[in-house]
Design an enzyme around this catalytic site. Structure first.
Site, PDB file in Angstrom:
ATOM      1  N   SER A  53       0.806  -1.218   0.000  1.00 19.44           N
ATOM      2  CA  SER A  53       0.000   0.000   0.000  1.00 19.44           C
ATOM      3  C   SER A  53       0.843   1.275   0.000  1.00 19.44           C
ATOM      4  O   SER A  53       1.555   1.554  -0.946  1.00 19.44           O
ATOM      5  CB  SER A  53      -0.946  -0.050   1.199  1.00 19.44           C
ATOM      6  OG  SER A  53      -1.822   1.029   1.211  1.00 19.44           O
ATOM      7  N   ASP A 269      -1.441   1.285  -3.770  1.00 13.24           N
ATOM      8  CA  ASP A 269      -2.263   0.211  -4.353  1.00 13.24           C
ATOM      9  C   ASP A 269      -3.671   0.690  -4.690  1.00 13.24           C
ATOM     10  O   ASP A 269      -4.552  -0.102  -4.992  1.00 13.24           O
ATOM     11  CB  ASP A 269      -2.304  -1.015  -3.433  1.00 13.24           C
ATOM     12  CG  ASP A 269      -3.005  -0.738  -2.108  1.00 13.24           C
ATOM     13  OD1 ASP A 269      -3.081   0.444  -1.701  1.00 13.24           O
ATOM     14  OD2 ASP A 269      -3.471  -1.694  -1.458  1.00 13.24           O
TER      15      ASP A 269
END
Length: 535
Positions: A53, A269
């Site tokens: 992420s 992400d």
């Protein structure tokens, strides 16, 4: 092929496993094994997403996705931690134990969907996952580089035989864009709303995938892309992305600074999004997850009332939500608010209790979930001739809005299309949106400790239960400040304690945060430099 290379234990946290990419090979292999067990146990397709992420490019991670596109059930998180940490010579025995305990039929043929972000380490780690899947005779289905929300969407599509949508990238783009264009109509601008947005792709997968939307949206929404470097060029999340903008309260590198122009940043992400802009005086304004949540909840309430259908609507926040947003939602919008522990899985689970559940973390991760009851009633209302023409029209509008939303998980691109739809419908520019309420100044600090597990909490992480005496100290400090509020919680992935504070002025907020951080350092085994309290 994949021996355990790290001595210390690792924990499956709120976003799965996350650490240095070089330490993850054996964990990826073991998560391939677990995905096959989970798939056979649930009798459905499971997803494995390789991503870290908003973390630096050198990190990576992995999380499993359950059949409805939701996060993996909590009881299996413990199994994931157990499998990840067991010694090599005990791994087979632990797998056998799980098979027996859950009565798993090992002869079932299962498909495991794999997705990865743009990190240089992702392809080799994906290979380790594949090896684990094949070791237990599962079938890996590699989607390549995709956003995390896309993989969640694909998993749900596969498990609903494409009733939720077509489980391909093309199916994903078509569903969202068709619904967005239907709602937008032929008038691309309205009132103070202009159809232009500057988009910071964090040099990640969100930059790659927005290009497909640019092509399909055309003039209906002009998306100007920045920080869109491919693999090995622009550094992922470095001085850019949603987490950078939220924490630094400043423009990311590479995005032009133009007064009153809407800007968005997604994370590595593409499951988080924040909006921001600068005014004529070059002052930075952030519109984070709280702002997005209030905008969506307010608009959905208008539409639900417009249909005349009895649906219960609720908004779910965490303790990190700004106190001013909670006050605005409950008093002005009169929408019920629930507070849960940090972590999307907690918000998602609570949202399922409503017909229309809106959930967002302040960091910009969130979505809306509609119950089967809500969808059935709306479909009925859209065709019901006994209702007024206006009620039918609003019901149809709500149904189209559902198709703009990725209900499986927070989805930065889907959320952007939803926000743009609402601003267009209201005729609002970014300033009108911000004028709905004024945020309380807030501060987030980190205190490094020897062991994060010395901190335990209750009441959705708003109250600290250990170490003894810390909560009393926090309460005493909070009372000194007008509109003061503060809480502490341990990180899910590293030995740090997060300190949140808010008060009537920024000066008071900074002081309160530093004072609470100092108490954490003293009572919870702080290491390194002690926090400094402003004079």
């Amino acid at each position: 092929m994949h021996p355990k290379t790290v001595k210390q234990n690792i924990q499956y946290g709120t976003a799965g496993f996350r650490t240095k990419a070089s330490n993850l090979g054996y964990i990826m292999y073991r998560m391939g094994l677990l995905a096959v067990l989970r798939s056979r146990y649930k009798q459905g397709v499971i997803g494995v997403m390789i991503t870290a992420s908003h973390n630096p490019e050198s990190d990576n991670g992995v999380k499993l996705i359950d059949p409805h596109g939701e996060m993996m059930e909590q009881s299996w998180e413990e199994l994931a931690t157990r499998i990840a940490n067991v010694q090599d010579d005990e791994l087979e025995a632990v797998i056998k134990e799980i098979v027996q305990e859950y009565n798993i039929d090992m002869s079932t043929r299962v498909n495991i969907l794999i997705g990865k972000d743009t990190r240089p380490s992702s392809p080799s780690l994906s290979k380790s996952v594949v090896d684990g899947i094949l070791a237990l005779s599962g079938k890996p289905v590699d989607y390549g580089i995709v956003t995390t929300p896309q993989l969640h969407y694909f998993v749900k599509c596969r498990n609903t035989q494409n009733a939720y949508g077509v489980g391909t990238e093309e199916g994903y783009y078509t569903k969202l864009v068709t619904a967005f264009k239907k709602l937008r109509g032929d008038n691309y601008t309205n009132g103070n709303y202009t159809n232009r947005v500057l988009y910071d792709g964090a040099n990640g997968v969100g930059a790659r995938k927005i290009k497909y939307f640019q092509e399909r949206l055309g003039e209906s929404l002009k998306i100007e892309l920045y920080n869109d470097a491919g693999i090995g060029t622009g550094k992922l999340n470095y001085l850019c992305g949603a987490d950078y903008v939220k924490s630094q309260q400043s423009f990311p590198t590479g995005v032009p600074v133009e007064p009153n122009v809407r800007c968005v940043s997604v994370d590595g992400d593409a499951d988080r999004i924040v909006y921001y802009y600068v005014d004529e005086d070059n002052k930075f304004h952030l519109l984070d997850g709280d702002r997005i949540a209030t905008l969506i909840a307010g608009y959905l309430k208008e539409l639900v009332l417009g249909t005349g259908i009895d649906l219960n609507l609720g908004l779910i926040q965490t303790a990190y939500a700004n106190g001013a947003s909670t006050d605005y939602i409950t008093r002005q919008l009169q929408v019920p608010v629930a507070c849960v522990s940090t972590g999307v899985k907690h918000l998602h689970h609570k949202a399922l209790e409503y017909d229309v559940g809106v959930y967002f973390e302040a960091n910009g991760h969130g979505t809306v979930i509609f119950s089967k009851n809500a969808k059935d009633k709306l479909n009925e209302a859209a065709k019901n001739n006994s209702l007024s023409e206006e009620q039918q029209k609003v019901a149809n509008k709500l149904l189209a809005l559902i198709d703009v939303i990725n209900e499986t998980v927070g989805d930065a691109i889907s959320d952007m299309l939803l926000v743009e739809t609402i601003l267009h419908a209201k005729g609002w520019g970014v300033q009108q949106w911000e004028e709905t309420y004024t945020d309380l100044p807030n501060k987030l600090l980190k205190v490094t400790v020897e062991d994060r597990n010395v901190i335990s909490t209750k009441d959705a992480e708003r109250q600290c239960t250990t170490p003894v005496g810390l909560q009393e100290e926090i309460d005493t400090l909070v009372k000194k400040y007008n509109k003061g509020r503060s809480f502490v919680r341990p990180s899910g992935t590293e030995d740090i304690v997060r300190v949140y504070a808010e008060a009537a002025t920024q000066e008071e907020t900074d002081k309160l945060a530093a004072e609470v951080a100092t108490k954490v350092y003293e009572l919870a085994g702080g290491i390194g430099t002690m926090p400094e309290i402003p004079a």
